[in-house]
Design a protein around this motif. Structure first.
Motif, PDB file in Angstrom:
ATOM      1  N   LEU A 139      89.417 -92.930  30.571  1.00 15.14           N
ATOM      2  CA  LEU A 139      90.228 -92.809  29.357  1.00 15.14           C
ATOM      3  C   LEU A 139      89.483 -93.379  28.150  1.00 15.14           C
ATOM      4  N   VAL A 140      88.957 -94.587  28.327  1.00 20.27           N
ATOM      5  CA  VAL A 140      88.305 -95.253  27.196  1.00 20.27           C
ATOM      6  C   VAL A 140      87.055 -94.486  26.771  1.00 20.27           C
ATOM      7  N   VAL A 141      86.226 -94.128  27.747  1.00 17.67           N
ATOM      8  CA  VAL A 141      84.984 -93.439  27.402  1.00 17.67           C
ATOM      9  C   VAL A 141      85.268 -92.091  26.754  1.00 17.67           C
ATOM     10  N   SER A 142      86.212 -91.331  27.320  1.00 15.53           N
ATOM     11  CA  SER A 142      86.428 -89.997  26.758  1.00 15.53           C
ATOM     12  C   SER A 142      87.095 -90.084  25.388  1.00 15.53           C
ATOM     13  N   ASP A 143      87.909 -91.110  25.175  1.00  8.59           N
ATOM     14  CA  ASP A 143      88.516 -91.281  23.849  1.00  8.59           C
ATOM     15  C   ASP A 143      87.433 -91.573  22.811  1.00  8.59           C
ATOM     16  N   ILE A 144      86.495 -92.446  23.192  1.00  9.83           N
ATOM     17  CA  ILE A 144      85.432 -92.778  22.252  1.00  9.83           C
ATOM     18  C   ILE A 144      84.536 -91.575  22.023  1.00  9.83           C
ATOM     19  N   TRP A 145      84.244 -90.878  23.105  1.00  9.21           N
ATOM     20  CA  TRP A 145      83.443 -89.659  22.995  1.00  9.21           C
ATOM     21  C   TRP A 145      84.094 -88.682  21.994  1.00  9.21           C
ATOM     22  N   GLN A 146      85.416 -88.552  22.074  1.00  5.99           N
ATOM     23  CA  GLN A 146      86.081 -87.596  21.187  1.00  5.99           C
ATOM     24  C   GLN A 146      86.035 -88.052  19.725  1.00  5.99           C
ATOM     25  N   ASN A 147      86.164 -89.347  19.494  1.00  6.85           N
ATOM     26  CA  ASN A 147      86.423 -89.790  18.124  1.00  6.85           C
ATOM     27  C   ASN A 147      85.321 -90.549  17.409  1.00  6.85           C
ATOM     28  N   PHE A 148      84.272 -90.972  18.124  1.00  4.50           N
ATOM     29  CA  PHE A 148      83.310 -91.845  17.442  1.00  4.50           C
ATOM     30  C   PHE A 148      82.666 -91.164  16.238  1.00  4.50           C
ATOM     31  N   GLY A 149      82.372 -89.874  16.384  1.00  4.88           N
ATOM     32  CA  GLY A 149      81.706 -89.164  15.294  1.00  4.88           C
ATOM     33  C   GLY A 149      82.554 -89.188  14.049  1.00  4.88           C
ATOM     34  N   PHE A 150      83.816 -88.851  14.261  1.00  8.27           N
ATOM     35  CA  PHE A 150      84.725 -88.779  13.128  1.00  8.27           C
ATOM     36  C   PHE A 150      84.929 -90.143  12.490  1.00  8.27           C
ATOM     37  N   ASN A 151      85.033 -91.181  13.326  1.00  9.98           N
ATOM     38  CA  ASN A 151      85.235 -92.518  12.784  1.00  9.98           C
ATOM     39  C   ASN A 151      83.997 -93.058  12.084  1.00  9.98           C
ATOM     40  N   THR A 152      82.853 -92.414  12.338  1.00 11.15           N
ATOM     41  CA  THR A 152      81.618 -92.842  11.678  1.00 11.15           C
ATOM     42  C   THR A 152      81.672 -92.594  10.177  1.00 11.15           C
ATOM     43  N   ILE A 153      82.441 -91.563   9.790  1.00  3.88           N
ATOM     44  CA  ILE A 153      82.486 -91.156   8.378  1.00  3.88           C
ATOM     45  C   ILE A 153      82.718 -92.339   7.450  1.00  3.88           C
ATOM     46  N   VAL A 154      83.700 -93.177   7.809  1.00  8.36           N
ATOM     47  CA  VAL A 154      84.051 -94.295   6.936  1.00  8.36           C
ATOM     48  C   VAL A 154      82.871 -95.253   6.783  1.00  8.36           C
ATOM     49  N   PHE A 155      82.182 -95.509   7.916  1.00  6.02           N
ATOM     50  CA  PHE A 155      81.049 -96.434   7.860  1.00  6.02           C
ATOM     51  C   PHE A 155      79.892 -95.841   7.070  1.00  6.02           C
ATOM     52  N   LEU A 156      79.685 -94.533   7.242  1.00  5.59           N
ATOM     53  CA  LEU A 156      78.612 -93.899   6.481  1.00  5.59           C
ATOM     54  C   LEU A 156      78.892 -93.996   4.989  1.00  5.59           C
ATOM     55  N   ALA A 157      80.174 -93.851   4.641  1.00  2.55           N
ATOM     56  CA  ALA A 157      80.543 -93.966   3.230  1.00  2.55           C
ATOM     57  C   ALA A 157      80.235 -95.373   2.728  1.00  2.55           C
ATOM     58  N   ALA A 158      80.518 -96.380   3.574  1.00  3.59           N
ATOM     59  CA  ALA A 158      80.236 -97.761   3.185  1.00  3.59           C
ATOM     60  C   ALA A 158      78.739 -97.950   2.992  1.00  3.59           C
ATOM     61  N   LEU A 159      77.944 -97.350   3.879  1.00  5.73           N
ATOM     62  CA  LEU A 159      76.488 -97.496   3.789  1.00  5.73           C
ATOM     63  C   LEU A 159      75.933 -96.825   2.537  1.00  5.73           C
ATOM     64  N   ALA A 160      76.539 -95.675   2.183  1.00 12.01           N
ATOM     65  CA  ALA A 160      76.062 -94.960   1.004  1.00 12.01           C
ATOM     66  C   ALA A 160      76.313 -95.791  -0.248  1.00 12.01           C
ATOM     67  N   GLY A 161      77.273 -96.713  -0.149  1.00  4.44           N
ATOM     68  CA  GLY A 161      77.624 -97.499  -1.324  1.00  4.44           C
ATOM     69  C   GLY A 161      76.797 -98.770  -1.494  1.00  4.44           C
ATOM     70  N   VAL A 162      75.891 -99.030  -0.538  1.00  9.42           N
ATOM     71  CA  VAL A 162      75.092-100.257  -0.645  1.00  9.42           C
ATOM     72  C   VAL A 162      74.075-100.103  -1.768  1.00  9.42           C
ATOM     73  N   ASN A 163      73.966-101.132  -2.567  1.00  4.54           N
ATOM     74  CA  ASN A 163      73.063-101.092  -3.707  1.00  4.54           C
ATOM     75  C   ASN A 163      71.596-101.064  -3.246  1.00  4.54           C
ATOM     76  N   PRO A 164      70.836-100.003  -3.593  1.00  7.22           N
ATOM     77  CA  PRO A 164      69.459 -99.868  -3.100  1.00  7.22           C
ATOM     78  C   PRO A 164      68.561-101.023  -3.551  1.00  7.22           C
ATOM     79  N   SER A 165      68.906-101.642  -4.675  1.00  8.63           N
ATOM     80  CA  SER A 165      68.023-102.705  -5.167  1.00  8.63           C
ATOM     81  C   SER A 165      68.012-103.905  -4.221  1.00  8.63           C
TER      82      SER A 165
END
Lengths: 284, 292
Positions: free
Chosen positions: A148-174
């Motif tokens: 259950l746990v593995v297949s749930d993560i398999w289904q959703n990890f990609g989608f849940n990554t979006i929020v983190f990617l957005a956070a990373l895009a906001g990091v100041n390059p300097s």
């Protein structure tokens, strides 16, 4: 212009809330809400004393805590790894592929997964090639939870990554440039810039998911479980469906459901407060 | 920009390999089921098929489409999806339009916002909802699948945010020209917010196509099952009692290749709309999730 939406919401969301009275009655469909006998908290007492329902609450807590915990870690790490990819083309293909399972229903995924996890399905065949005994994935309680746990993560990890990617895009390059000048290598930069800048959003996502602590994932469990794993795999929602709808114990089912809703509401309010306090996060 | 040390290069190579493997794992099960559906029954039943069909043929699809039960369920699934999406979109855009006004023009706005938001936080649960549908005599009608889910508050908030971004000048111009609120909504707001409407319609369609549990709950006559519910009973629960199938049909349905074909047809619409959906949802989710 609001009227149609308001009416629909009253009828299909607020009227059922009134139906929660059933939890305090010995509801008989024949007598209706007005004619059924009032029994107070008896069903709730039963909920905490009846071994089956205690077990169901424990199962739900175990399964959903594991899902929340790993469901946070995996996208977190995945976003960092994906962020290191410089080839946009590759990055886009990876994203497209990993988001896909999120949109496919558990009826379909459940059918595919149970086919693959079958005693001589694809997964066990592969294991046998490496000399590992076939595993009874869906028939043995602990393996079932694992699945259950593995297949749930398999289904959703990609989608849940979006929020983190957005956070990373906001990091100041300097920040990175400064670190580079100071002689920090990529690993040090990840450790001291990337990860700290993702922590606030991780705290928000983590706290808000506490509101779901009593949701073990009905769709998934219902499509994968069977009588063999009721002891370890039955969750509140599946239990309510079986006791109330299939066995006609409407009042007890309502009481269990109500317990879940009330705890859920309290958890959401608390976690929302916490998220606001620690990360300054507000939705509305 | 990055220091090209050996260790970073090694990391990059490993990272690419890892990400490739992870991505493949996300579609591997789907490719497997597709391969099974196009294989001959003998190799499929012997579990010989992995990712490439063996004895390529389309028998399974022919059998699936010759099954009147499947056919009917497919049509009901499509009907439900279209009807549900239209009903939802009409209700949502009307409500979102009203809620997108600021509290000057619409004084009880925040009351209504909380009125809707509360339903996201607390619900009566399945038993009272089930009793309600029974008492309203909606059991076994398509409306039981459409009306209770017509107002998705999350989508409503998304749409409201898009409507708020519509330039006020456009609206004022329309009102000055004598258009009422309905005309302003239809002639100004909707055309301007097409990307939002498209996104939310796609989300609604996907959720209607995928939902199966309400069918199981509110529909007792298998002849009225939408496709997802049909697949759930036949393939997942393997409950053939619910459809009174004759022996021939039972043999067909329980063949592994036929099951695979049915599963694949069940997810086909999602795979088809996915490219369109993906273009929009990243933006939409971030707007809904990390909004300031």
């Amino acid at each position: 212009m609001l009227l149609p939406a308001v009416l629909i919401t009253i009828i299909f969301s607020y009227v059922p809330m009134g139906g929660l009275v059933m939890a305090f009655q010995n509801f008989k469909p024949y007598d209706g809400i007005w004619g059924s006998k009032f029994v107070g908290l008896e069903h709730f007492r039963y909920l905490f004393e009846y071994p089956d329902s205690k077990q169901v609450i424990i199962n739900t807590l175990v399964i959903s805590s594991l899902k929340i915990c790993f469901g946070l870690i995996v996208p977190f790490v995945f976003a960092i790894l994906l962020n290191e990819v410089r080839k946009m083309f590759f990055k886009r293909i990876v994203q497209t592929l990993v988001y896909l399972p999120h949109f496919i229903s558990w009826v379909i995924l459940g059918a595919i997964i149970s086919d693959m996890l079958n005693s001589n399905g694809l997964v066990n065949q592969t294991l046998q090639m490496f000399g590992i005994e076939p595993i009874f994935w869906l028939g043995e309680g602990n393996w079932f939870r694992f699945t259950l746990v593995v297949s749930d993560i398999w289904q959703n990890f990609g989608f849940n990554t979006i929020v983190f990617l957005a956070a990373l895009a906001g990091v100041n390059p300097s920040l990175y440039e400064a670190a580079e000048v100071d002689g920090a290598n990529r690993w040090k930069q990840t450790l001291y810039i990337t990860i700290p800048s993702m922590i606030p959003i991780a705290v928000v996502v983590g706290t808000l998911s506490l509101g779901n602590i009593l949701n073990g994932g009905f769709d998934q469990v219902f499509n994968l479980y069977n009588a063999l794993v009721y002891d370890k795999g039955d969750i509140i929602d599946t239990f309510v469906y079986r006791t109330a709808i299939l066995n006609g114990q409407y009042s007890f089912g309502t009481a269990v459901g109500m317990f879940k809703s009330v705890v859920g509401l309290i958890m959401i309010l608390i976690s929302y407060r916490l998220a606001y306090k620690f990360a300054g996060y507000r939705i509305f | 920009m990055y220091n090209r040390t050996t260790s970073y290069r090694i990391f990059t190579v490993i990272n690419y390999i890892l990400l490739t493997l992870v991505s493949i794992s996300c579609i591997l099960p789907l490719v497997h089921i597709l391969a099974v559906s196009f294989s001959g029954s003998a190799p499929a039943n012997a579990n010989l098929v992995t990712l490439i069909p063996i004895d390529f043929n389309t028998d399974a699809y022919a059998k699936t489409f010759n099954n009147p039960n499947f056919h009917r369920a497919l049509l009901i699934g499509i009907e439900r999806t279209l009807l549900g999406t239209v009903v939802s979109m009409v209700l949502l855009s009307l409500a979102a339009y009203a809620l997108s006004k600021d509290s000057h023009g619409f004084r009880s706005r925040s009351f209504y916002t909380w009125f809707f938001l509360f339903t996201m936080l607390f619900s009566g649960g399945i038993v009272p909802s089930y009793m309600l549908i029974r008492n309203l005599h909606l059991m076994n009608t398509i409306w039981a699948l459409v009306l209770p889910v017509a107002i998705n508050v999350f989508n409503m908030v998304l749409m409201m945010n898009f409507f708020r971004a519509v330039p006020k000048d456009l609206e004022e111009a329309a009102l000055l020209d004598g258009a009422g609120h309905f005309r302003t909504l239809i002639l100004v707001y909707l055309p301007v917010s097409m990307p939002a409407i498209a996104t939310i319609s796609l989300f609604t369609m996907v959720s209607h196509w995928n939902s199966w549990f309400d069918g199981l709950l509110y529909i007792s006559d298998y002849r009225k099952y939408p496709l997802s519910t049909f697949l759930q009973t036949i393939i997942v629960q393997q409950d053939f009692n619910k459809i009174n199938a004759d022996v021939n049909e039972l043999q067909n349905i329980s063949q592994r290749t036929v099951k695979a074909a049915q599963i694949f047809i069940g997810m086909l619409p999602i795979i088809l709309v996915y490219p369109f959906l993906q273009r929009y949802f990243v933006k939409g989710i971030i707007l809904g999730a990390v909004k300031e």
